[in-house]
Each structure stands twice: as structure tokens, then as C-alpha cells.
Write an enzyme that holds these catalytic residues in place. Structure first.
Site: not given
Length: 277
Positions: A124-127, A260
Site C-alpha cells: 500500500t502507500r503506508k511507506t 512494509i
């Protein structure tokens, strides 16, 4: 090569008065980087860029995605002693962090593929801000799907979009953007999944649904002749413990933020093997 980004990371690590590395005699030296545990390696190209910046010759037999055993030598290095010391921590940080992501991703994809040959396990965009590109490339190295790199890659209509304007209006506005962008709609019920499919969504994300709810929703879409027109993604609350159940539902994509943000760093180390006189 990732020189532009790497330069900023090196500047952060060296500071303005590096005394730790410059106290040693700057003579030719050799070193190795090796892993202290089994892993799926990632970050090879990034670390090569670091060594290139410092003028260090680096040899490796591996590429991103390779399976390593404890004790495997990832790199053999030759260069100035000061340069090797300066490159040590930042190169190990990249290898340890990115290999951790790749290793966890590989574990998850292996679980999912036992039950479906086609399902994709995506991040996902949980970076981490500033290194998203590298983290997502590590997911790819582990056999996962990178999903969106940023907000420009696709139109994703999430719950807050729906609260602000409704599904129908959101899809209508999304259609006004480039024809090259797919439209994904996040839903929490079978009713909304059917509604979004009828409105022409390309991807439907079933958010926070239990596996049995996902199966039922797919069955309803099949019954209405809508299943083949959309990709189905399951997201929210998916873990190593319940991944198998989701892989059995028939979804096309399983997205997992934990690939991540919950990955564990792999233990890698650099050792000087022969300082030359």
C-alpha cells in the site's frame, strides 16, 4: 543508478565534520558484506550506487529477489579504507531494511500462491516518507505487486471521497481524468460493490470484509454477470494469520500494508578482510 537520492542520504549520514572515519589511515582495503540469516535479498542496485559514489569496486553474484542462506557473501569490496567505512552503515541500512521487506513479501506470496496461482499480494502507500520508491521495489523483489507508487498512478475513490460526494458522483468526476488511469472504488458492502461495478469501476476494493463476506460479494457479482468486468481487491486487517483464508476467496489482489510497515530488518554485516599496506 540512484545517485540523486543517494547523495542526500550520504549527506545526512556524514554530516559536516566526519571524524569517525577519517582517523584511520586511508589506504587500500578489501571488505565483504554478508548475511547473518536466510533472506530474500533486495537493495542490490541501491547499494551499488552508494559504492559507485564512493569510488568502491563492488562485486556480487546476486540480484534483487534471490534467496540467500545464512553466511552468503553479498558483496566483495575493494577501495579506500575511509570510503568503505563511510559507505558501511548506509549500505547495510538499505540492504537490511529492503531485504526485510522482500523476505516478508516472499513469505506472504508463497502462502497465497498455495491456494491461487493468479492472486497478487500487493503493498500500500503506508511507506516511509522519502524512500517509498525503494520500499516498493523491495516488495517487487519479493514477488509482490507495488500497487500505486503515488496518487497520480490511478484514481482511487476511498471512503472519505464517498462521504464527501457519493460513489456515483466520484466515478463521474474520475471519468473526466485521463483515459489511461484505472478507477478503483473502496466499498464496505456487497450492495456498494454491485453499484460501483454497474457504474464502470475497473477495480473494486472490498475493505475490512471478513473472508466469508468477500466470498459472498464475489458470488453476488457473479450472479449479476459483473464479476468478469472488474478486478476484486481485498484490503484491511489482512495478516499472516488470515492470509490463507483470503487467498481462498477468489479475489484478484490482496493488499497488505504490513509488507512494509511491519517488516523486520535482515541482519547483514560488513567486515574488513584485508587492509593493504
Amino acid at each position: 543508478m540512484f545517485i540523486r537520492e543517494i547523495e542526500s542520504f550520504i549527506e545526512e549520514d556524514l554530516g559536516y565534520d566526519d571524524v569517525s572515519c577519517t582517523i584511520v589511515p586511508d589506504r587500500p582495503a578489501e571488505a565483504i558484506i554478508f548475511t547473518k540469516e536466510d533472506c530474500t535479498v533486495a537493495g542490490i542496485d541501491e547499494v551499488v550506487s552508494i559504492f559507485y559514489y564512493f569510488g568502491i569496486q563492488a562485486e556480487t553474484d546476486f540480484e534483487d529477489g534471490d534467496q540467500l542462506k545464512k553466511g552468503d557473501i553479498i558483496f566483495r569490496l575493494r577501495g579506500g579504507a575511509v570510503s568503505i567505512l563511510r559507505a558501511e552503515r548506509i549500505s547495510l541500512n538499505f540492504l537490511g531494511h529492503l531485504s526485510g521487506i522482500a523476505t516478508l513479501t516472499r513469505k506472504c506470496t508463497d502462502i497465497a500462491r498455495k491456494h491461487s496461482e493468479t492472486v497478487r499480494v500487493a503493498c500500500t502507500r503506508k511507506t516511509t516518507p522519502g524512500i517509498r520508491k525503494f520500499e516498493k521495489l523491495a516488495v517487487a523483489a519479493g514477488g509482490g505487486d507495488t500497487h500505486r507508487f503515488n496518487l497520480s498512478d490511478a484514481v482511487m475513490i476511498k471512503d472519505n471521497h464517498v462521504k464527501l460526494m457519493g460513489i456515483e458522483a466520484a466515478i463521474k468526476e474520475a471519468r473526466k481524468t485521463s483515459f489511461t488511469r484505472k478507477i478503483e472504488v473502496e466499498v464496505e458492502s456487497a450492495e456498494d460493490a454491485v453499484f460501483a461495478a454497474k457504474l464502470g469501476a475497473d477495480i473494486i476494493m472490498l475493505d475490512n470484509m471478513q473472508p466469508d463476506e468477500v466470498k459472498e460479494t464475489i458470488s453476488i457479482l457473479n450472479g449479476k454477470g459483473l464479476r468478469e468486468s472488474v478486478l476484486i481487491e481485498a484490503s484491511g486487517g489482512i495478516s499472516l494469520e488470515n492470509l490463507e483464508a483470503y487467498a481462498k476467496t477468489g479475489v484478484d489482489v490482496i493488499s497488505m500494508g504490513l509488507l512494509i510497515h511491519r517488516s523486520r530488518w535482515i541482519d547483514v554485516s560488513l567486515e574488513i578482510v584485508r587492509p593493504e599496506s
